[in-house]
Enzyme design. Sequence first.
Site, PDB file in Angstrom:
ATOM      1  N   HIS A   2       0.845  -1.203   0.000  1.00  0.00           N
ATOM      2  CA  HIS A   2       0.000   0.000   0.000  1.00  0.00           C
ATOM      3  C   HIS A   2       0.876   1.248   0.000  1.00  0.00           C
ATOM      4  O   HIS A   2       2.082   1.160   0.207  1.00  0.00           O
ATOM      5  CB  HIS A   2      -0.901   0.010   1.243  1.00  0.00           C
ATOM      6  CG  HIS A   2      -0.132   0.188   2.514  1.00  0.00           C
ATOM      7  ND1 HIS A   2       0.482  -0.869   3.163  1.00  0.00           N
ATOM      8  CD2 HIS A   2       0.163   1.296   3.239  1.00  0.00           C
ATOM      9  CE1 HIS A   2       1.108  -0.412   4.236  1.00  0.00           C
ATOM     10  NE2 HIS A   2       0.936   0.898   4.308  1.00  0.00           N
ATOM     11  N   HIS A  33       5.307   6.915  -1.908  1.00  0.00           N
ATOM     12  CA  HIS A  33       6.051   5.684  -2.177  1.00  0.00           C
ATOM     13  C   HIS A  33       5.291   4.475  -1.662  1.00  0.00           C
ATOM     14  O   HIS A  33       4.411   4.604  -0.814  1.00  0.00           O
ATOM     15  CB  HIS A  33       7.432   5.745  -1.512  1.00  0.00           C
ATOM     16  CG  HIS A  33       7.354   5.691  -0.013  1.00  0.00           C
ATOM     17  ND1 HIS A  33       7.058   6.801   0.761  1.00  0.00           N
ATOM     18  CD2 HIS A  33       7.491   4.660   0.851  1.00  0.00           C
ATOM     19  CE1 HIS A  33       7.040   6.447   2.036  1.00  0.00           C
ATOM     20  NE2 HIS A  33       7.293   5.157   2.119  1.00  0.00           N
TER      21      HIS A  33
END
Length: 188
Positions: free
Chosen positions: A44, A131
């Site tokens: 995630h 990120h």
Amino acid sequence: MSRFRAFISIDIEDEEVVNRIVEVQERLKASGADLKLVEPENVHLTLKFLGDIPESRVTDVVNAMEKAAETVEPFTMRLKGIGVFPNPNYVRVVWIGVQEGSDETKAMAAVLEQELGRMGFRRERKDFVPHVTVARVRSGRNKGRLIEAIRELSNVEVGEVEVDRIRLKKSILRPQGPEYHTVEEVEI
């Protein structure tokens, strides 16, 4: 009062993208470095880590999530390239970057930071860098080979993810690794 470890995320659920992330992880692992890989079902992008929160704050968090979701339209997030935290000389986290969709994730993270900070949640000291964490480095074993693998993967194309929701997640830490559960979901 019950508490839980919480964060707000964009989940990566596209099977092709997850499979490509696993391929990247396998190339990193082949370096022989001492890595803890993120499980495919847990991949995630964290918009905001909240830490331990009381269940009574869920409504406040969801309100902040709704304001963040209002700042963008559904968008495509293109995952490309490898990066590290804190720096290439001392690698603790290896991540895949966000090329397209970076502005949208930053906009949502900024609203979450502002709204939740106003409610007393701890503010981040560092700038938000969109990120997807793929590995954590546990020791310096085979550091040079890991750095070489990261260099080889620097422009790796992972794929695109359609983003139309964000989620409040509960993280349960277990000896075999964390387990994540969706508490609330907000559509964009």
